[in-house]
Scaffold this active site. Sequence first.
Site, PDB file in Angstrom:
ATOM      1  N   TYR A   1      23.721   8.929 -18.220  1.00  0.00           N
ATOM      2  CA  TYR A   1      23.523  10.020 -17.255  1.00  0.00           C
ATOM      3  C   TYR A   1      23.888   9.532 -15.860  1.00  0.00           C
ATOM      4  CZ  TYR A   1      21.506  14.363 -15.506  1.00  0.00           C
ATOM      5  OH  TYR A   1      21.322  15.602 -14.941  1.00  0.00           O
TER       6      TYR A   1
ATOM      7  N   TYR B   1      29.115  18.997 -13.497  1.00  0.00           N
ATOM      8  CA  TYR B   1      27.666  18.846 -13.590  1.00  0.00           C
ATOM      9  C   TYR B   1      27.109  19.937 -14.482  1.00  0.00           C
ATOM     10  CZ  TYR B   1      22.810  18.102 -12.320  1.00  0.00           C
ATOM     11  OH  TYR B   1      21.468  17.843 -12.365  1.00  0.00           O
TER      12      TYR B   1
END
Lengths: 389, 330
Positions: free
Chosen positions: A293, A343
């Site tokens: 991440y 994103y």
Amino acid sequence: MPTTIHNEAAVAGIGQTAYSKKSGVSELSLATEAVRKAIDDAGLRPSDVDGLVTYTMDSSDEVEVARTVGIGDMTFWSKVNYGGGAAVGLVAHAAMAVATGMAKNVVVYRALNGRSGQRMGQGVSGQIISSDLIHWSWYMPFGLLTPASWIALQAKLYMEKYGATSEHLAHIAITQRMHAQNNPNAAMRGKPMTMDDYMNARMICEPLRLFDCCQEDDGGCALLITSAERAKDMKQKPAVIRAVTQASFEGQEQMTSFYREDLAALPEMELAAKIIYEQSGLGAKDIDAACLYDAFTPEILMQLEAFGFCGKGEAKDFVTADSLTLGGALPNNTHGGLLSEAYLHGVNNLAEGVRLIRGTSCNQPEGVDHVLVTSGVGVPTGAVIFGQV
Amino acid sequence: MNENDKKAFETQLRTFVGRPIGPPMTGRDPVNEPMIRQWCDAMGETHPAYLDAKAAKGTIHGEIKAPPTMLQAWVMEGWEMHEGYDEPKNEQHRLHKFLADHGYTGVLGTNTEENYTRYLRLGEQVTAETVIAEISDEKATGRGIGYFITTRTSFVNEKGEDIGSMSFRVLRYKPPAEAASAGGGAGKDGKSAAVAAKPTRIKPPMGQDNAWWWEKVAKENVLPIQRCTGCGKLRHPPRPMCDACGSQKWDSIAASGRGTIHTFTVIHYPQFPGYDYPIVSIIVDLEEGERMASTLVECKPEQVAIGMPVELLIHTDEDGFKIPFFRPAK
Ligand SMILES: [Zn+2]
């Protein structure tokens, strides 16, 4: 009945919309497009799906998605909390459901107009009286209002403690930007970045410069999860879930776990690592590629250490050895990640994890047997290992 | 508002979404040369295509046309539009009054977007229809807690042809002083509230588990630390139960105010109204052993360092709000 989730479930379909700065359509439209594509990818019909999982932050409710897509009867649905920390949790919930027979085929999804609609990092909102809003009350009045500011506090300490510098962070940002150049869906395609570009960008929250921070995008992404057994007979090569867990560690807060002994580490990620390595019988040396991440570059350094790819404080040397590139020890975020693809709150990183197992990444390394994908950093999180059948 | 009142309020608020604010409104005059001329004078627009019939003849339109950005001017109500918040005469007024009556007395126009389909010709009659398109969830903003309201207006001519559209977004918010008086409900009218106050920092949302702490800061000029009366353990941030012994009974002590910087960041962007940038944000190790997030003042950003000794300073904002900051120890 299985006693662990090991090898019980698999990802059989992935779907995504175009990623953009202004989708011009509703979030429900993005969600249903991604869900429908994941179902098609698996070679199933909407009526084969009987479960849905999404983020508490997602605006498209399960039944709205079901009605729109033409999913009929459902026996399982759930929502996972904590922003990007939810990503792997979606897979965990769906895998549990199919492993226990609560559902046969579960689609997990996330869709957002993250740039044109409600943007992140615009301050904190919500109902007046909730434990969550009271939690934010200890930070908002002091101007600690954005994810960058919360992560920067931890990054500063980490970098000071281990001697990591802006150059180390730049390596991560530049590598992922390089990966995005081969990805037709990446927002940053056609915009390669040099060390000068990185250093000349404005400071956001010291030590984070602009390109240490992920973008804001509109889009939707979905995965179809079914039993490992059924997945074998479906259209695509399955990505088997070797291990999956959610992880919240003692003293956990949402983005503000500032009250623990060592702020230069990610104990919730260490917990996730311990569990998934135990479940799978694998170790860091068995992981061939990763999608860690990457809302902010320092998160990558700390995760490399939490998952045992290098020792504490050694991640800076690991990244400067080009380890995260295609020919490196751990090709990471081969699609560009949240920094350079889009994103999508981490679900796009899960989709890339599946492509790496299928052998269809736009930057496909050779001989990928196991891929590690993680959820949001600084929040209650999770990790999953995908493997071959 | 308690939780149930709040729910009822939100439910009623949502009923406004999708409603037209009233019947479609037709402009008082058709598109005409004198109004175009006056508008151009006021705006400093000198293009001959709008002002000089002879020059306009040479354009592809062959005659004077109206500047596109005049679109809304053709349907303005005139002085009348200043009235109506006390005795609402359309749905938009009713929505604003409803929010004002519940303490959301502040109004701030945030943004507008206009689309022009084509130039308007002399003699066309403009009609506008406005719908309350969206009401956001409650947001904590630099002005205070409030709701963003978006209205969408479609413009047509006398034949019903589309000539443009506009969306307009306003923030209706609780000015901090009123937000602090818990109940809100000041019931001011929209006119006086439109005079916006200087923006101030985002105030802590107050609940049973934290309000006492901020009140102690404000009234006693101290930095309180919650203490379990069962086992004596200190805890920050405050919570309703001791994680060591399970006791729900607690009191608090006043911190000495001495501490050291555990870590920090200097915040440059994004910049929110009500804060002075750059902000030196710090996590402080208090002498008592607890940690807290705060702000370092009286120190240049380049001089702050991990391990630096700091001391408490109760800072008072211009609006009277008190907040515990730190400065380098003397
Ligand atoms: Zn106790």
